[in-house]
Design a protein around this motif. Structure first.
Motif, short mmCIF file in Angstrom:
data_model
loop_
_atom_site.label_atom_id
_atom_site.label_comp_id
_atom_site.label_asym_id
_atom_site.label_seq_id
_atom_site.Cartn_x
_atom_site.Cartn_y
_atom_site.Cartn_z
N ALA A 11 2.72 -21.39 -21.17
CA ALA A 11 2.97 -21.07 -19.76
C ALA A 11 4.22 -20.19 -19.67
CB ALA A 11 3.16 -22.35 -18.96
N SER A 12 4.21 -19.26 -18.74
CA SER A 12 5.36 -18.37 -18.60
C SER A 12 5.83 -18.37 -17.15
CB SER A 12 5.01 -16.94 -19.03
OG SER A 12 4.24 -16.30 -18.03
N GLN A 13 6.97 -17.76 -16.93
CA GLN A 13 7.54 -17.62 -15.59
C GLN A 13 7.22 -16.25 -15.01
OE1 GLN A 13 9.03 -20.19 -13.85
NE2 GLN A 13 8.17 -21.30 -15.60
N ILE A 14 6.08 -15.69 -15.42
CA ILE A 14 5.71 -14.34 -14.99
C ILE A 14 4.47 -14.42 -14.10
CG2 ILE A 14 4.93 -12.07 -15.76
CD1 ILE A 14 6.41 -12.63 -18.42
N GLN A 15 4.52 -13.74 -12.98
CA GLN A 15 3.36 -13.59 -12.11
C GLN A 15 3.12 -12.11 -11.82
OE1 GLN A 15 3.72 -15.97 -8.51
NE2 GLN A 15 2.81 -17.75 -9.52
N THR A 16 1.94 -11.82 -11.30
CA THR A 16 1.59 -10.45 -10.92
C THR A 16 1.70 -10.31 -9.41
OG1 THR A 16 0.06 -10.37 -12.79
CG2 THR A 16 -0.15 -8.64 -11.13
N ASP A 17 2.56 -9.43 -8.97
CA ASP A 17 2.85 -9.26 -7.55
C ASP A 17 2.18 -8.02 -6.99
OD1 ASP A 17 4.09 -9.57 -5.01
OD2 ASP A 17 5.65 -8.14 -5.60
N HIS A 18 1.56 -8.15 -5.83
CA HIS A 18 1.16 -6.97 -5.04
C HIS A 18 2.40 -6.56 -4.24
CE1 HIS A 18 -2.78 -8.86 -5.85
NE2 HIS A 18 -3.23 -7.62 -5.81
N VAL A 19 2.95 -5.42 -4.56
CA VAL A 19 4.21 -4.99 -3.93
C VAL A 19 4.08 -4.98 -2.41
CG1 VAL A 19 5.88 -3.09 -3.73
CG2 VAL A 19 4.93 -3.70 -5.97
N VAL A 20 3.05 -4.36 -1.90
CA VAL A 20 2.66 -4.57 -0.50
C VAL A 20 1.61 -5.67 -0.54
CG1 VAL A 20 1.65 -3.59 1.58
CG2 VAL A 20 3.15 -2.18 0.15
N ALA A 21 2.01 -6.86 -0.13
CA ALA A 21 1.16 -8.04 -0.30
C ALA A 21 -0.19 -7.87 0.38
CB ALA A 21 1.89 -9.26 0.26
N LEU A 22 -1.17 -8.62 -0.10
CA LEU A 22 -2.52 -8.51 0.44
C LEU A 22 -2.54 -8.84 1.93
CD1 LEU A 22 -4.62 -10.12 -2.45
CD2 LEU A 22 -4.02 -7.71 -2.10
N GLY A 23 -1.81 -9.88 2.33
CA GLY A 23 -1.76 -10.23 3.74
C GLY A 23 -1.12 -9.13 4.59
N ALA A 24 -0.07 -8.51 4.04
CA ALA A 24 0.59 -7.42 4.75
C ALA A 24 -0.33 -6.20 4.84
CB ALA A 24 1.89 -7.05 4.04
N ALA A 25 -1.06 -5.92 3.75
CA ALA A 25 -2.01 -4.81 3.77
C ALA A 25 -3.12 -5.06 4.79
CB ALA A 25 -2.60 -4.61 2.38
N TRP A 26 -3.58 -6.30 4.86
CA TRP A 26 -4.62 -6.66 5.83
C TRP A 26 -4.16 -6.34 7.25
CZ3 TRP A 26 -9.59 -8.47 5.64
CH2 TRP A 26 -10.10 -9.05 6.79
N ARG A 27 -2.96 -6.76 7.59
CA ARG A 27 -2.44 -6.53 8.95
C ARG A 27 -2.20 -5.06 9.22
NH1 ARG A 27 0.64 -10.93 7.08
NH2 ARG A 27 2.52 -9.63 6.83
N ALA A 28 -1.96 -4.28 8.16
CA ALA A 28 -1.63 -2.86 8.31
C ALA A 28 -2.85 -1.95 8.25
CB ALA A 28 -0.64 -2.43 7.23
N GLY A 29 -4.04 -2.55 8.23
CA GLY A 29 -5.25 -1.71 8.28
C GLY A 29 -6.37 -2.13 7.35
N ALA A 30 -6.08 -2.94 6.33
CA ALA A 30 -7.11 -3.30 5.36
C ALA A 30 -8.21 -4.17 5.98
CB ALA A 30 -6.48 -4.02 4.17
N TYR A 31 -7.92 -4.76 7.14
CA TYR A 31 -8.95 -5.56 7.81
C TYR A 31 -10.19 -4.72 8.14
CZ TYR A 31 -7.17 -3.29 12.03
OH TYR A 31 -6.79 -2.37 12.95
N ALA A 32 -10.01 -3.40 8.27
CA ALA A 32 -11.11 -2.51 8.64
C ALA A 32 -11.80 -1.88 7.42
CB ALA A 32 -10.59 -1.41 9.56
#
Length: 237
Positions: free
Chosen positions: A138-159
């Motif tokens: 196990a490591s302390q490393i994760q993969t981050d979406h710099v512009v998070a998926l939830g933030a992208a959704w609110r900014a237009g990805a919902y469409a």
């Protein structure tokens, strides 16, 4: 044919067959390694420099986020996918492995499968920590979406179409290997509500963030625009 001759013949056949299979396996590994090597792990010129990012920011649509209450992680696909036309797609490797291969130092890849990352060290951009990685631990490393998926959704990805959302979720330009706890602290917060603790990385963070927003024609909120403008203004000349 005597018994000794039969045994000798069988030994020769086995050796030749083994050599044939070994050659096929070696060719398959070489082919896989060649494919992995040919697929780029970042877009050319990404992230944009500060001046370019400033111009891109000025061209983004400014509006308050929409449809935040309808967001679900599954809208961007349930798992990582290599079956997209995003950067890093269709090279036979898991998206997370592509991120690790790009972002880790002291990288050691699998001999049989060049996609698999056996070990390495992440110099975490968000905190500056040196985080070891091992395939079997196990490591302390994760993969981050710099512009998070939830933030992208609110900014237009919902469409968007499901295919476009899957592409975004697996686009290596959108992703970074980072410290697990810091990523969890960030959550889906936008640049006006969260910046990396490591001040030296904040300029690049803003450049990446704006580059992603521009690449996918995502909007920014007024506070988000102001925060990004200030971060870019503080970039070294």
């Amino acid at each position: 044919m005597g018994r000794r001759a039969v045994l000798l013949a069988l030994t020769v056949v086995a050796a030749l067959t083994g050599c044939h299979h070994d050659d096929e396996a070696a060719r398959a590994r070489a082919s896989a390694a060649g494919l992995v090597a040919r697929v780029p792990l970042a877009s050319a010129g990404f992230p944009p420099d500060a001046a370019t990012a400033g111009r891109l920011l000025a061209g983004l649509k400014v509006e308050w986020g929409r449809n935040w209450q309808t967001y679900r992680r599954e809208e961007f696909g349930r798992t990582w996918s290599d079956e997209t036309d995003a950067i890093g797609g269709r090279n036979g490797c898991d998206t997370r492995d592509d991120v690790l291969r790009r972002d880790l130092a002291e990288l050691r890849e699998g001999d049989r499968n060049p996609c698999v990352v056996l070990s390495g060290v992440l110099h975490d951009p968000y905190t500056g920590k040196a985080l070891p990685y091992s395939y079997r631990r196990a490591s302390q490393i994760q993969t981050d979406h710099v512009v998070a998926l939830g933030a992208a959704w609110r900014a237009g990805a919902y469409a968007w179409t499901p295919r476009r959302r899957l592409e975004y979720a697996n686009d290596l330009d959108v992703l970074l290997a980072v410290d697990k706890q810091t990523n969890q602290d960030k959550g889906s917060r936008t640049a006006d509500k969260w910046v990396p603790p490591r001040q030296a990385y904040r300029c690049e963070y803003a450049r990446r963030y704006v580059g992603i927003k521009a690449k996918y024609a995502l909007s920014v909120t007024p506070p988000e625009q102001s925060a990004l403008r200030a971060l870019l203004a503080a970039c070294p000349p």
